[in-house]
Write a protein that holds these residues in place. Structure first.
Motif, mmCIF file in Angstrom:
data_model
loop_
_atom_site.group_PDB
_atom_site.id
_atom_site.type_symbol
_atom_site.label_atom_id
_atom_site.label_comp_id
_atom_site.label_asym_id
_atom_site.label_seq_id
_atom_site.Cartn_x
_atom_site.Cartn_y
_atom_site.Cartn_z
ATOM 1 N N LEU A 56 49.915 49.804 -30.540
ATOM 2 C CA LEU A 56 49.176 50.107 -31.119
ATOM 3 C C LEU A 56 49.298 48.917 -32.093
ATOM 4 N N LEU A 57 48.350 48.437 -32.860
ATOM 5 C CA LEU A 57 48.561 47.538 -33.722
ATOM 6 C C LEU A 57 48.666 48.008 -35.323
ATOM 7 N N ALA A 58 49.190 47.873 -36.176
ATOM 8 C CA ALA A 58 49.134 48.693 -37.463
ATOM 9 C C ALA A 58 48.974 46.953 -38.623
ATOM 10 N N ALA A 59 48.601 47.382 -39.666
ATOM 11 C CA ALA A 59 48.493 46.629 -40.523
ATOM 12 C C ALA A 59 47.594 47.511 -42.010
ATOM 13 N N ARG A 60 46.961 46.813 -42.872
ATOM 14 C CA ARG A 60 46.362 47.522 -44.438
ATOM 15 C C ARG A 60 44.430 47.551 -43.833
ATOM 16 N N THR A 61 44.439 46.213 -43.275
ATOM 17 C CA THR A 61 42.952 46.134 -43.364
ATOM 18 C C THR A 61 42.251 46.794 -41.760
ATOM 19 N N GLN A 62 41.379 47.602 -41.701
ATOM 20 C CA GLN A 62 40.929 48.066 -40.773
ATOM 21 C C GLN A 62 39.742 46.371 -40.080
ATOM 22 N N ASP A 63 38.794 45.916 -40.507
ATOM 23 C CA ASP A 63 38.756 45.312 -39.559
ATOM 24 C C ASP A 63 38.928 43.679 -38.549
ATOM 25 N N GLN A 64 40.281 43.564 -39.419
ATOM 26 C CA GLN A 64 41.163 42.536 -38.303
ATOM 27 C C GLN A 64 41.929 42.762 -37.517
ATOM 28 N N LEU A 65 42.312 44.034 -37.820
ATOM 29 C CA LEU A 65 43.043 45.673 -36.739
ATOM 30 C C LEU A 65 41.961 45.750 -35.864
ATOM 31 N N LYS A 66 40.238 45.734 -35.630
ATOM 32 C CA LYS A 66 39.467 46.098 -34.859
ATOM 33 C C LYS A 66 38.853 45.309 -33.978
ATOM 34 N N ALA A 67 39.040 43.956 -34.696
ATOM 35 C CA ALA A 67 38.962 42.830 -34.575
ATOM 36 C C ALA A 67 39.589 42.285 -32.726
ATOM 37 N N VAL A 68 41.388 41.913 -34.027
ATOM 38 C CA VAL A 68 41.896 42.139 -32.564
ATOM 39 C C VAL A 68 42.273 42.871 -31.772
ATOM 40 N N THR A 69 41.904 44.589 -31.850
ATOM 41 C CA THR A 69 42.230 45.710 -30.763
ATOM 42 C C THR A 69 40.820 44.837 -29.489
ATOM 43 N N GLU A 70 39.896 44.696 -30.442
ATOM 44 C CA GLU A 70 39.182 44.968 -29.708
ATOM 45 C C GLU A 70 38.179 43.597 -28.145
ATOM 46 N N GLU A 71 39.781 42.697 -28.446
ATOM 47 C CA GLU A 71 39.439 41.552 -27.843
ATOM 48 C C GLU A 71 40.453 41.399 -26.682
ATOM 49 N N ILE A 72 41.758 42.108 -27.324
ATOM 50 C CA ILE A 72 42.687 42.731 -26.169
ATOM 51 C C ILE A 72 42.506 43.627 -25.220
ATOM 52 N N ARG A 73 41.333 44.058 -25.646
ATOM 53 C CA ARG A 73 40.509 45.189 -24.230
ATOM 54 C C ARG A 73 39.468 44.159 -23.684
ATOM 55 N N GLU A 74 38.076 43.507 -24.627
ATOM 56 C CA GLU A 74 37.951 42.704 -22.662
ATOM 57 C C GLU A 74 38.775 41.945 -22.544
ATOM 58 N N ALA A 75 40.078 41.404 -22.668
ATOM 59 C CA ALA A 75 40.982 40.793 -22.115
ATOM 60 C C ALA A 75 41.608 41.698 -20.633
ATOM 61 N N GLY A 76 40.735 42.718 -21.007
ATOM 62 C CA GLY A 76 41.974 43.567 -19.950
ATOM 63 C C GLY A 76 43.780 44.769 -20.416
ATOM 64 N N GLY A 77 43.238 44.211 -21.213
ATOM 65 C CA GLY A 77 44.613 45.025 -22.168
ATOM 66 C C GLY A 77 44.937 46.190 -22.720
ATOM 67 N N THR A 78 44.962 47.049 -23.056
ATOM 68 C CA THR A 78 45.297 48.678 -23.670
ATOM 69 C C THR A 78 46.184 48.041 -24.866
ATOM 70 N N ALA A 79 45.124 48.757 -25.768
ATOM 71 C CA ALA A 79 44.852 48.792 -27.441
ATOM 72 C C ALA A 79 44.859 49.668 -28.056
ATOM 73 N N ASP A 80 45.004 49.521 -28.993
ATOM 74 C CA ASP A 80 45.000 50.845 -30.074
ATOM 75 C C ASP A 80 45.311 50.621 -31.836
ATOM 76 N N TYR A 81 44.769 50.523 -32.405
ATOM 77 C CA TYR A 81 45.438 50.448 -33.623
ATOM 78 C C TYR A 81 44.937 51.617 -34.405
#
Length: 274
Positions: A56-81
């Motif tokens: 679970l990713l946390a930070a102030r900037t939603q756009d950055q969190l969303k981008a990293v989360t989607e990258e992890i998911r595309e690589a087969g990982g389990t992620a949310d933010y």
């Protein structure tokens, strides 16, 4: 994501050796990461997911969190933010509790959120800037650890926390005095938490990175040209760290392979403090 292997090897006198099954450092763990939108935190989120964690990713900037989360998911990982402001106690508690809502428990946490200061002597730093540096770099980890310990205690029962400090907390820091002081105080909080919660099976450590190629370092170099070159000259390895090199140290401290390590501030500084 790291897989599992098992095969037979031949040892001395042709005796068979069956290798142990291995897996990722953080397989089956739920990991919460503050400051995960960029830099070391984003590198940690990618690495922890590759090493088997649900993150679970946390930070102030939603756009950055969303981008990293989607990258992890595309690589087969389990992620949310979740969007989180380290200076807001309710926001921190809600973010930590979100890991339990999503994944059912919390095992490990990496408190990597930080803010810098304008480089220069301490008498040139405004009181407002000093207060902000302390709010994020000292009070923030305290808020996070308090919520994380409650979540670990209430679900997984045992686990590990790593706070992100700085090599600047371990020496005089004329250019970043408030930042260094806040990080040194966070080192003390880390040690106190380790002593307090160790009997419950909750380990607490910190990492002290040296110069690392993050936006913070690049901004410092822009404001004080030549900073990176000067820091490289003070570092035996002669270069700054890549963010993933720092994340690797955090992953090890959060993993069961460091099961007898708690209360330490681990230098990851290229030898700067040698």
């Amino acid at each position: 994501m790291s897989g599992t292997t098992g095969h037979r090897l031949v040892g001395m006198n042709n005796s068979p050796i069956t290798s142990l099954t291995t897996s990722g450092l953080l397989t089956d763990k739920v990991a919460f990461i503050i400051g995960a939108g960029r830099g070391i935190g984003a590198a940690a989120a990618r690495l922890f997911a590759r090493e088997g964690a649900r993150v679970l990713l946390a930070a102030r900037t939603q756009d950055q969190l969303k981008a990293v989360t989607e990258e992890i998911r595309e690589a087969g990982g389990t992620a949310d933010y979740v969007v989180c402001d380290l200076t807001d106690p309710a926001s921190v508690r809600a973010a930590v509790n979100r890991s339990v809502e999503l994944y059912g428990r919390l095992d490990v946490a990496f408190n990597n959120g930080a803010t810098g200061q304008l480089p220069g002597p301490m008498d040139q730093l405004s009181e407002a800037d000093f207060d902000h540096v302390c709010a994020v770099n000292l009070k923030g980890p305290w808020l996070a650890m308090t919520a994380e310990i409650a979540a670990i205690r209430g679900t997984a029962k045992h686990g590990a926390i790593v706070n992100s400090s700085s090599v600047g907390s371990l020496m005089g820091n004329p250019q970043l005095p408030a930042y260094g002081a806040a990080k040194r105080a966070a080192n003390s909080l880390t040690a106190s938490a380790a002593a307090t919660y160790g009997p419950e099976g909750i380990r607490v450590n910190a990492i002290a990175p040296g110069p690392t190629l993050t936006e913070m370092l690049h901004e410092w170099d822009e404001k004080s040209p030549g900073t990176i070159e000067q820091l490289n000259a003070q570092t035996p390895l002669g270069r700054p760290a890549d963010p993933e090199e720092i994340a690797q140290a955090a992953a090890w401290l959060l993993s069961d392979r460091s099961s007898y390590v708690t209360g330490t501030v681990l230098r990851v500084d290229g030898g700067m403090g040698a």
